[in-house]
Design an enzyme around this catalytic site. Structure first.
Site, PDB file in Angstrom:
ATOM      1  N   ASP A 110      74.416 113.128 -42.646  1.00 43.08           N
ATOM      2  CA  ASP A 110      75.880 113.164 -42.714  1.00 43.08           C
ATOM      3  C   ASP A 110      76.300 113.125 -44.179  1.00 43.08           C
ATOM      4  O   ASP A 110      75.466 113.321 -45.080  1.00 43.08           O
ATOM      5  CB  ASP A 110      76.508 112.024 -41.907  1.00 43.08           C
ATOM      6  CG  ASP A 110      76.148 110.632 -42.433  1.00 43.08           C
ATOM      7  OD1 ASP A 110      75.523 110.533 -43.510  1.00 43.08           O
ATOM      8  OD2 ASP A 110      76.500 109.635 -41.765  1.00 43.08           O
TER       9      ASP A 110
ATOM     10  N   ARG B 216      74.479 112.656 -35.397  1.00 43.70           N
ATOM     11  CA  ARG B 216      73.889 113.048 -36.693  1.00 43.70           C
ATOM     12  C   ARG B 216      72.570 113.788 -36.486  1.00 43.70           C
ATOM     13  O   ARG B 216      72.291 114.793 -37.151  1.00 43.70           O
ATOM     14  CB  ARG B 216      73.655 111.815 -37.563  1.00 43.70           C
ATOM     15  CG  ARG B 216      74.908 111.267 -38.212  1.00 43.70           C
ATOM     16  CD  ARG B 216      74.579 110.137 -39.154  1.00 43.70           C
ATOM     17  NE  ARG B 216      74.128 108.940 -38.472  1.00 43.70           N
ATOM     18  CZ  ARG B 216      73.243 108.072 -38.944  1.00 43.70           C
ATOM     19  NH1 ARG B 216      72.670 108.285 -40.110  1.00 43.70           N
ATOM     20  NH2 ARG B 216      72.935 106.981 -38.265  1.00 43.70           N
TER      21      ARG B 216
END
Length: 250
Positions: free
Chosen positions: A89, A181
């Site tokens: 991320d 993620r």
């Protein structure tokens, strides 16, 4: 604790919209400060860079936390294609930049089918999963390589809602324990260009909806309003009580 907040001590289920950059514990801590109640917990962590629905329980309803944690989740957000990050991320810097000119829109729309249904997913190294009693992200931050085993998760729905390269917008409905993620990273691998999660919002937990959630500012105003209303209630004099008791019955 203020008497006006007795219902929070007895037990409440609160729906809150977690602000960007707040940890889930920041929300719990804020509620403890506002209500002066120590028995407060949340039902499912959201990363600091994610926003959206967070269920917080107080008092006796903290016993229901595991029940809420096990419910189906819904998320919306965006992946950025053409790069990866160590944390999957924006908490770390993009690297491994890749040209997207050969990538077709059809390939992007078709890729989610590979991640729909019952799948095995490897959690991010930068996660709170514990090994030997310590979160693995501590080792990852030190540069240590951590091997995590794949875990079974269920992705009920995964659709691309908009493409504005390098960003791709999505909606995901999934089981508890799913890492969006990791989904971003795996999505980028499947397309051969890399990807990382660039925004995330949790919009639903079970039947609880983000649209019904308090913002933190609104919740704080509500607590202050409850306290102020009680402080401005007229005091009941003992003489008033006596007179009321002596009133004739009609």
């Amino acid at each position: 604790m203020h008497p006006a907040l007795q219902s929070y001590l007895d037990g409440k289920v609160l729906l809150l919209d977690k602000p960007l950059h707040w940890t889930s514990f920041d929300v719990v801590k804020k509620i403890r400060i506002l209500t002066k109640i120590s028995k407060v917990g949340h039902a499912g962590t959201l990363d600091p860079l994610a926003t959206g629905l967070l269920i917080v329980c107080t008092g006796k309803y903290t016993k229901k936390i595991n029940e809420y944690m096990g419910m189906e989740k819904e998320y919306t957000g965006s992946f950025t294609l053409g790069a990866t990050t160590p944390t999957y991320d924006l908490e770390s810097e993009p690297q491994n930049l890749t040209d997207l000119s050969q990538l077709s829109l059809q390939e992007i729309h078709d890729a989610p089918i590979h991640f729909t249904g019952d799948i095995l997913q490897v959690p991010p190294m930068h996660s709170a999963i514990k090994r030997e009693g310590k979160p693995v992200y501590l080792a990852a931050r030190k540069g240590e390589h951590v091997v995590l085993e794949p875990r079974p998760v269920t992705i009920k729905e995964f659709v691309i809602t908009k493409i504005d390269l390098p960003k791709v917008y999505f909606k995901v409905v999934c089981s508890t324990g799913t890492y969006i993620r990791s989904l971003a990273n795996d999505f980028g691998k499947a397309l051969g260009v890399g990807a990382y999660l660039s925004s995330l919002c949790r919009t639903r937990i079970g039947n609880f909806l983000l649209g019904d959630a308090w913002s933190m500012n609104a919740f704080e105003e509500e607590i202050r309003s409850l306290i102020e209303k009680e402080q401005h209630l007229p005091a009941i004099e003992s003489s008033d009580i006596k007179m009321a008791d002596q009133s004739p019955i009609e």
